[in-house]
Design a protein around this motif. Structure first.
Motif, PDB file in Angstrom:
ATOM      1  N   HIS A 143       0.841  -1.189   0.000  1.00  0.00           N
ATOM      2  CA  HIS A 143       0.000   0.000   0.000  1.00  0.00           C
ATOM      3  C   HIS A 143       0.880   1.245   0.000  1.00  0.00           C
ATOM      4  N   PRO A 144       0.519   2.274  -0.759  1.00  0.00           N
ATOM      5  CA  PRO A 144       1.317   3.514  -0.763  1.00  0.00           C
ATOM      6  C   PRO A 144       1.233   4.222   0.578  1.00  0.00           C
ATOM      7  N   LEU A 145       2.359   4.757   1.025  1.00  0.00           N
ATOM      8  CA  LEU A 145       2.384   5.513   2.271  1.00  0.00           C
ATOM      9  C   LEU A 145       1.893   6.932   2.048  1.00  0.00           C
ATOM     10  N   SER A 146       2.091   7.411   0.817  1.00  0.00           N
ATOM     11  CA  SER A 146       1.661   8.752   0.447  1.00  0.00           C
ATOM     12  C   SER A 146       1.526   8.796  -1.058  1.00  0.00           C
ATOM     13  N   ALA A 147       0.975   9.886  -1.549  1.00  0.00           N
ATOM     14  CA  ALA A 147       0.829  10.038  -2.999  1.00  0.00           C
ATOM     15  C   ALA A 147       2.196  10.160  -3.635  1.00  0.00           C
ATOM     16  N   PRO A 148       2.391   9.567  -4.811  1.00  0.00           N
ATOM     17  CA  PRO A 148       3.671   9.700  -5.502  1.00  0.00           C
ATOM     18  C   PRO A 148       4.006  11.160  -5.772  1.00  0.00           C
ATOM     19  N   GLN A 149       5.281  11.508  -5.758  1.00  0.00           N
ATOM     20  CA  GLN A 149       5.700  12.868  -6.018  1.00  0.00           C
ATOM     21  C   GLN A 149       5.371  13.256  -7.454  1.00  0.00           C
ATOM     22  N   THR A 150       4.804  14.456  -7.591  1.00  0.00           N
ATOM     23  CA  THR A 150       4.467  14.938  -8.925  1.00  0.00           C
ATOM     24  C   THR A 150       5.352  16.097  -9.352  1.00  0.00           C
ATOM     25  N   GLY A 151       6.052  16.703  -8.383  1.00  0.00           N
ATOM     26  CA  GLY A 151       6.939  17.803  -8.714  1.00  0.00           C
ATOM     27  C   GLY A 151       8.192  17.312  -9.409  1.00  0.00           C
ATOM     28  N   ALA A 152       8.902  18.215 -10.046  1.00  0.00           N
ATOM     29  CA  ALA A 152      10.131  17.856 -10.747  1.00  0.00           C
ATOM     30  C   ALA A 152      11.228  17.561  -9.744  1.00  0.00           C
ATOM     31  N   PRO A 153      11.947  16.431  -9.881  1.00  0.00           N
ATOM     32  CA  PRO A 153      13.046  16.119  -8.990  1.00  0.00           C
ATOM     33  C   PRO A 153      14.172  17.125  -9.167  1.00  0.00           C
ATOM     34  N   ALA A 154      14.990  17.270  -8.121  1.00  0.00           N
ATOM     35  CA  ALA A 154      16.117  18.178  -8.200  1.00  0.00           C
ATOM     36  C   ALA A 154      17.094  17.705  -9.274  1.00  0.00           C
ATOM     37  N   ALA A 155      17.644  18.656  -9.991  1.00  0.00           N
ATOM     38  CA  ALA A 155      18.581  18.307 -11.052  1.00  0.00           C
ATOM     39  C   ALA A 155      19.897  17.843 -10.462  1.00  0.00           C
ATOM     40  N   ALA A 156      20.533  16.884 -11.114  1.00  0.00           N
ATOM     41  CA  ALA A 156      21.833  16.398 -10.672  1.00  0.00           C
ATOM     42  C   ALA A 156      22.905  17.398 -11.076  1.00  0.00           C
ATOM     43  N   ALA A 157      24.076  17.303 -10.437  1.00  0.00           N
ATOM     44  CA  ALA A 157      25.196  18.173 -10.775  1.00  0.00           C
ATOM     45  C   ALA A 157      25.567  17.961 -12.240  1.00  0.00           C
ATOM     46  N   PRO A 158      26.051  19.021 -12.934  1.00  0.00           N
ATOM     47  CA  PRO A 158      26.325  18.930 -14.364  1.00  0.00           C
ATOM     48  C   PRO A 158      27.220  17.761 -14.754  1.00  0.00           C
ATOM     49  N   MET A 159      28.237  17.424 -13.949  1.00  0.00           N
ATOM     50  CA  MET A 159      29.175  16.392 -14.303  1.00  0.00           C
ATOM     51  C   MET A 159      28.704  14.995 -13.895  1.00  0.00           C
ATOM     52  N   GLU A 160      27.552  14.911 -13.224  1.00  0.00           N
ATOM     53  CA  GLU A 160      27.121  13.637 -12.681  1.00  0.00           C
ATOM     54  C   GLU A 160      25.882  13.062 -13.357  1.00  0.00           C
ATOM     55  N   TRP A 161      25.007  13.913 -13.880  1.00  0.00           N
ATOM     56  CA  TRP A 161      23.694  13.414 -14.280  1.00  0.00           C
ATOM     57  C   TRP A 161      23.774  12.408 -15.422  1.00  0.00           C
ATOM     58  N   LYS A 162      24.654  12.635 -16.385  1.00  0.00           N
ATOM     59  CA  LYS A 162      24.732  11.694 -17.501  1.00  0.00           C
ATOM     60  C   LYS A 162      25.266  10.341 -17.036  1.00  0.00           C
ATOM     61  N   ASP A 163      26.251  10.363 -16.125  1.00  0.00           N
ATOM     62  CA  ASP A 163      26.779   9.105 -15.584  1.00  0.00           C
ATOM     63  C   ASP A 163      25.679   8.319 -14.872  1.00  0.00           C
ATOM     64  N   GLN A 164      24.777   9.036 -14.201  1.00  0.00           N
ATOM     65  CA  GLN A 164      23.691   8.363 -13.495  1.00  0.00           C
ATOM     66  C   GLN A 164      22.711   7.723 -14.480  1.00  0.00           C
ATOM     67  N   VAL A 165      22.462   8.397 -15.591  1.00  0.00           N
ATOM     68  CA  VAL A 165      21.574   7.812 -16.603  1.00  0.00           C
ATOM     69  C   VAL A 165      22.231   6.586 -17.224  1.00  0.00           C
ATOM     70  N   VAL A 166      23.522   6.691 -17.521  1.00  0.00           N
ATOM     71  CA  VAL A 166      24.252   5.540 -18.060  1.00  0.00           C
ATOM     72  C   VAL A 166      24.199   4.378 -17.076  1.00  0.00           C
ATOM     73  N   ALA A 167      24.387   4.682 -15.791  1.00  0.00           N
ATOM     74  CA  ALA A 167      24.334   3.632 -14.769  1.00  0.00           C
ATOM     75  C   ALA A 167      22.966   2.964 -14.740  1.00  0.00           C
ATOM     76  N   ALA A 168      21.915   3.765 -14.884  1.00  0.00           N
ATOM     77  CA  ALA A 168      20.563   3.199 -14.912  1.00  0.00           C
ATOM     78  C   ALA A 168      20.385   2.282 -16.110  1.00  0.00           C
ATOM     79  N   MET A 169      20.899   2.719 -17.260  1.00  0.00           N
ATOM     80  CA  MET A 169      20.771   1.903 -18.465  1.00  0.00           C
ATOM     81  C   MET A 169      21.537   0.587 -18.337  1.00  0.00           C
ATOM     82  N   THR A 170      22.747   0.641 -17.790  1.00  0.00           N
ATOM     83  CA  THR A 170      23.533  -0.589 -17.652  1.00  0.00           C
ATOM     84  C   THR A 170      22.905  -1.528 -16.640  1.00  0.00           C
ATOM     85  N   SER A 171      22.281  -0.966 -15.604  1.00  0.00           N
ATOM     86  CA  SER A 171      21.611  -1.827 -14.624  1.00  0.00           C
ATOM     87  C   SER A 171      20.399  -2.527 -15.231  1.00  0.00           C
ATOM     88  N   LEU A 172      19.880  -1.964 -16.336  1.00  0.00           N
ATOM     89  CA  LEU A 172      18.731  -2.554 -17.015  1.00  0.00           C
ATOM     90  C   LEU A 172      19.142  -3.472 -18.167  1.00  0.00           C
TER      91      LEU A 172
END
Length: 211
Positions: A132-161
């Motif tokens: 059961h959900p504890l609260s409603a899912p967040q609808t606001g925009a998540p905080a942006a990642a640091a410029p040098m980190e965000w692409k690495d995080q997306v790549v990491a997500a893709m490789t994990s998939l």
């Protein structure tokens, strides 16, 4: 069973971290979101789930107890192993997963590569009334990642998939070429969703080795 680890981060990769726990390096597999919060040499604490098999013992780490709870519940579904459960947590927020189950929304889970309609339906069916959900899912925009980190995080997500780094980078670059506004914000979940959508829209990409 190991329920948490605490210590300085000894090393980081796209799929895991090694935590120095009193001189013992504990390898912990985690989602890109969790790994993105870690920094080499800094003290950290992760709640963990240990998966024991005949030939291995694997630790999966989470920044929050709720994530581990969802992970444990997902792996109770027939056909859902720890890697796929982690992939689901890489794409969907914990409360979005809980809301999908509570609302009978199997389509929410088909956003995850490797989860087709049958598996999504099984998740909803087997977990109905258990999650059961504890609260409603967040609808606001998540905080942006640091410029040098965000692409690495997306790549990491893709490789994990399941994609390799080369194909992940190629898909991300193609997505940003068609949606350049995504690059300005560095919004990791938004770029990941757009890249997965780009991959899914053109079936010919399977022939070029992107899947």
């Amino acid at each position: 069973m190991i329920s948490f680890v605490r210590g300085p981060v000894a090393s980081l990769s796209l799929s895991h971290a090694v935590i120095d726990v009193n001189g013992v390096g504990m390898l912990v597999i985690a989602t890109p979101k969790t790994l993105g919060r870690l920094h080499l040499g800094e003290e950290t604490s992760l709640v963990t789930a240990m998966v024991v098999r005949e030939d291995s013992m694997t630790l999966y780490g989470f920044a929050e107890e709720r994530e581990r709870e969802i992970f444990d519940i997902l792996t109770s579904v027939s056909g859902i192993g720890p890697r796929l459960a982690l992939a689901i947590l890489s794409v969907l927020e914990p409360e979005s997963i809980a809301a999908g189950v509570a609302n009978g929304d199997g389509k929410a889970f088909t956003k995850v590569p490797g989860v087709g309609p049958k598996v999504a339906g099984r998740i909803v069916l087997e977990l109905k009334g258990k999650l059961h959900p504890l609260s409603a899912p967040q609808t606001g925009a998540p905080a942006a990642a640091a410029p040098m980190e965000w692409k690495d995080q997306v790549v990491a997500a893709m490789t994990s998939l399941g994609w390799n780094e080369r194909d992940a980078n190629k898909a991300i670059e193609a997505t940003l070429a068609t949606e350049p506004e995504l690059e300005e914000g560095g919004n990791v979940p938004a770029v990941l969703r757009a890249t997965l959508r780009w991959l899914g829209q053109d079936s010919t990409r399977q022939k070029s080795g992107l899947r």
